[in-house]
Design a protein around this motif. Structure first.
Motif, PDB file in Angstrom:
ATOM      1  N   LYS A 371      40.740  29.809  46.023  1.00 52.08           N
ATOM      2  CA  LYS A 371      41.900  30.677  46.239  1.00 52.08           C
ATOM      3  C   LYS A 371      42.607  30.994  44.923  1.00 52.08           C
ATOM      4  O   LYS A 371      43.020  32.120  44.669  1.00 52.08           O
ATOM      5  N   ASP A 372      42.731  29.969  44.083  1.00 51.63           N
ATOM      6  CA  ASP A 372      43.410  30.155  42.796  1.00 51.63           C
ATOM      7  C   ASP A 372      42.685  31.195  41.941  1.00 51.63           C
ATOM      8  O   ASP A 372      43.318  32.042  41.310  1.00 51.63           O
ATOM      9  N   LEU A 373      41.362  31.123  41.939  1.00 53.75           N
ATOM     10  CA  LEU A 373      40.573  32.092  41.163  1.00 53.75           C
ATOM     11  C   LEU A 373      40.848  33.521  41.631  1.00 53.75           C
ATOM     12  O   LEU A 373      41.021  34.426  40.814  1.00 53.75           O
ATOM     13  N   ILE A 374      40.894  33.700  42.937  1.00 55.85           N
ATOM     14  CA  ILE A 374      41.164  35.039  43.486  1.00 55.85           C
ATOM     15  C   ILE A 374      42.559  35.496  43.062  1.00 55.85           C
ATOM     16  O   ILE A 374      42.770  36.627  42.630  1.00 55.85           O
ATOM     17  N   MET A 375      43.520  34.570  43.131  1.00 56.21           N
ATOM     18  CA  MET A 375      44.906  34.929  42.788  1.00 56.21           C
ATOM     19  C   MET A 375      45.064  35.220  41.292  1.00 56.21           C
ATOM     20  O   MET A 375      45.813  36.117  40.900  1.00 56.21           O
ATOM     21  N   GLU A 376      44.351  34.470  40.454  1.00 61.82           N
ATOM     22  CA  GLU A 376      44.417  34.739  39.008  1.00 61.82           C
ATOM     23  C   GLU A 376      43.861  36.136  38.701  1.00 61.82           C
ATOM     24  O   GLU A 376      44.400  36.852  37.855  1.00 61.82           O
ATOM     25  N   LYS A 377      42.801  36.513  39.411  1.00 60.74           N
ATOM     26  CA  LYS A 377      42.222  37.855  39.203  1.00 60.74           C
ATOM     27  C   LYS A 377      43.220  38.922  39.661  1.00 60.74           C
ATOM     28  O   LYS A 377      43.424  39.928  38.972  1.00 60.74           O
ATOM     29  N   GLU A 378      43.864  38.681  40.796  1.00 60.05           N
ATOM     30  CA  GLU A 378      44.864  39.641  41.298  1.00 60.05           C
ATOM     31  C   GLU A 378      46.027  39.770  40.305  1.00 60.05           C
ATOM     32  O   GLU A 378      46.523  40.861  40.047  1.00 60.05           O
ATOM     33  N   GLY A 384      49.347  41.334  34.760  1.00 55.53           N
ATOM     34  CA  GLY A 384      49.840  40.071  34.205  1.00 55.53           C
ATOM     35  C   GLY A 384      48.957  39.608  33.048  1.00 55.53           C
ATOM     36  O   GLY A 384      47.756  39.883  33.039  1.00 55.53           O
ATOM     37  N   LEU A 385      49.559  38.948  32.069  1.00 57.38           N
ATOM     38  CA  LEU A 385      48.781  38.433  30.934  1.00 57.38           C
ATOM     39  C   LEU A 385      48.230  37.053  31.280  1.00 57.38           C
ATOM     40  O   LEU A 385      48.970  36.072  31.310  1.00 57.38           O
ATOM     41  N   GLU A 414      34.846  34.363  40.284  1.00 58.70           N
ATOM     42  CA  GLU A 414      35.407  35.242  41.322  1.00 58.70           C
ATOM     43  C   GLU A 414      35.788  36.602  40.749  1.00 58.70           C
ATOM     44  O   GLU A 414      36.892  37.089  40.959  1.00 58.70           O
ATOM     45  N   GLY A 415      34.895  37.202  40.007  1.00 57.27           N
ATOM     46  CA  GLY A 415      35.140  38.605  39.697  1.00 57.27           C
ATOM     47  C   GLY A 415      35.306  39.022  38.252  1.00 57.27           C
ATOM     48  O   GLY A 415      35.081  40.179  37.934  1.00 57.27           O
ATOM     49  N   PHE A 416      35.715  38.127  37.324  1.00 56.95           N
ATOM     50  CA  PHE A 416      35.777  38.574  35.932  1.00 56.95           C
ATOM     51  C   PHE A 416      34.349  38.664  35.377  1.00 56.95           C
ATOM     52  O   PHE A 416      33.521  37.786  35.626  1.00 56.95           O
ATOM     53  N   SER A 417      34.075  39.722  34.613  1.00 61.03           N
ATOM     54  CA  SER A 417      32.765  39.842  33.964  1.00 61.03           C
ATOM     55  C   SER A 417      32.757  38.929  32.740  1.00 61.03           C
ATOM     56  O   SER A 417      33.816  38.485  32.284  1.00 61.03           O
TER      57      SER A 417
END
Ligand SMILES: [Zn+2]
Length: 493
Positions: A371-378, A384-385, A414-417
């Motif tokens: 969940k944290d990974l998804i939220m960091e991506k959002e 956000g920096l 979870e989504g960052f390249s």
């Protein structure tokens, strides 16, 4: 070279108009500063020079893949020229002129990255003892700086100190080239409230005490502060005001105060992604730290509630540090750490980890981490920096350097390249430190702080662990040689 340039600049100074005079003076000062800080092969003692492969004044890396973090792309067949510790040219190998007499390193099949800028670092580690989990910390002033640099980390911000004068000394020694280590931005001892778990932390009881604490450590030379879990709202508010009055920054690993409350008070940064947020804990009493091993249990990471908090953080320009590696150590599903980490540990430390700390697992962490990974991506997508750090504490599975690389790799889950993860670990870190003019990307005019890894980084993020050389101010260290020498030592000193 510096004396001639200084003289040449100095001569016409008297004949210039005031504006030109100002610019020239600024240039002069900049040159003087960079001369004073310049690290060259001569700076290093013989015992350190054995780890240096390249120290020439002019070096060109040719035919490399280049991680262009500014434009989030990896470019093929590039040349990077460094002179006297500064990058002086980058570009297509066919078009970029290599100065006569340069030492040329053929980097065919290798990638060149900016040196990593890691933002949640420590010079300490859990101590090898039978003490209860997470209580005693031990400073590792010899092995940790070397681990960081050998793993490509050329700049760190410590994030809470337990031996403040040791951290300050290490910074000076790394700047002077008397140790192998990264450039350090130093954070003062933890600002904790009553009820903390570590004996090295002072329990700050009042706003007046917080102000006095901030001014004392700022006078000692610390440039940032960290608020810890039990600090209450009133004291945190006073701490933020005192830190800002000194023109410095304060981050927090919070608990008693929620992220939303801290953002409204003006905190600069929050540590551990959303895993230290108590905003979503049901029944949390205001001002009380109610720890949960799954603080995100009750929420959907893409819910309106979460997006609303992200909006508050972004609109208040609150930065965030992701520290996925230290939480991965607490997950049940992952088998960490890898064999090289266990080999690096001193026998006592390895015993401690295998017999005792490695069993410290958190039931809720597998789901919380996802969940944290998804939220960091959002958070990042919302503007956000996001920065990244290692936090070599937890259950001991995360060491300086090795854990830094793991923290970067995990961002891609979870989504960052890969190139986005590298940008977070370089450009974003430099932005957070207000140091983008000298570090954070491979561009002419910046410090020659570079990582050379085997393979094309675009294809596989795990290649960041296959490091060949790390250049700090244009001096190229043999990464594997440093790491090999450290085997069996980490945890001892
Ligand atoms: Zn920490």
């Amino acid at each position: 070279m510096s004396i001639f340039i200084l003289l040449n600049l100095h001569m016409p100074l008297n004949h210039s108009n005031p504006t030109t005079k100002g610019i020239k003076r600024a240039l002069l000062v900049a040159l003087l500063c960079s001369t004073l800080l310049r690290l060259s092969a001569q700076t290093y003692s013989a015992s350190i020079r054995q780890y240096i492969d390249y120290y020439q004044d002019t070096i060109a890396l040719v035919h490399c893949y280049l991680a262009d973090v500014v434009h989030k792309r990896v470019l093929p067949d590039q040349t990077v020229v460094m002179e006297h510790g500064i990058i002086t040219a980058t570009g297509d190998s066919k078009k970029t002129r290599v100065p006569a007499g340069a030492t040329i390193i053929d980097c065919t099949g290798k990638s060149v990255l900016p040196g990593f800028v890691m933002l949640h670092e420590h010079m300490f580690y859990p101590a090898a003892s039978e003490s209860p989990f997470y209580v005693h910390f031990k400073q590792l002033p010899v092995t940790f700086p070397r681990l960081y640099l050998a793993c490509g980390v050329t700049t760190i911000r410590t994030t809470g100190s337990i031996e403040p004068y040791s951290d300050l000394s290490l910074k000076q020694e790394a700047d002077a080239g008397s140790i192998i280590g990264p450039e350090m931005y130093v954070t003062a001892p933890y600002m904790e409230g009553p009820g903390g778990f570590a004996p090295q932390m002072r329990a700050i009881q009042s706003a007046a005490e917080a102000k006095e604490f901030v001014n004392f450590w700022a006078d000692e030379g610390f440039t940032s502060f960290k608020a810890y879990m039990n600090l209450d709202g009133e004291v945190l508010k006073a701490a933020i005001e005192a830190v800002h009055a000194r023109g410095l920054k304060i981050t927090g690993h919070l608990c008693a105060v929620t992220y939303r409350e801290a953002a409204l008070m003006g905190i600069d940064q929050l540590e551990h992604g959303f895993l230290a947020a108590t905003d979503f804990i049901k029944g949390k009493k205001p001002g009380a730290c109610s720890y949960s091993d799954n603080p995100l249990a009750s929420i959907d990471p893409r819910s309106r509630e979460v997006m609303d908090l992200i909006h508050v953080l972004v609109s208040h320009k609150v930065m965030m540090t992701s520290t996925l590696a230290v939480f991965e150590g607490l997950c049940r599903q992952d088998s960490v750490p890898g064999p090289s980490v266990l080999d690096a540990m001193a026998p006592d430390t390895r015993d401690m980890y295998v017999k005792y700390y490695s069993h410290e697992k958190s039931a809720g962490m597998d789901s919380a981490l996802k969940k944290d990974l998804i939220m960091e991506k959002e958070f990042s997508d919302a503007g956000g920096l996001l920065t990244v750090g290692t936090d070599p504490t937890g259950n001991g599975s995360v060491l300086a350097g090795y854990g830094s690389l793991r923290a970067i790799e995990l961002l891609t889950r979870e989504g960052f390249s890969p190139i986005e993860a590298i940008r977070i670990a370089t450009y974003n870190g430099a932005t957070a430190l207000n140091a983008l003019d000298s570090i954070g990307s491979v561009e002419a005019g910046k410090n020659a702080d570079l990582v050379v890894v085997e393979g094309n980084i675009q294809e596989d993020i795990n290649r960041i662990a296959n490091i060949k050389w790390v250049f700090r101010h244009g001096v190229g260290f043999d990464s594997q040689k440093i790491l090999k020498q450290l085997n069996g030592q980490v945890g001892k000193y």
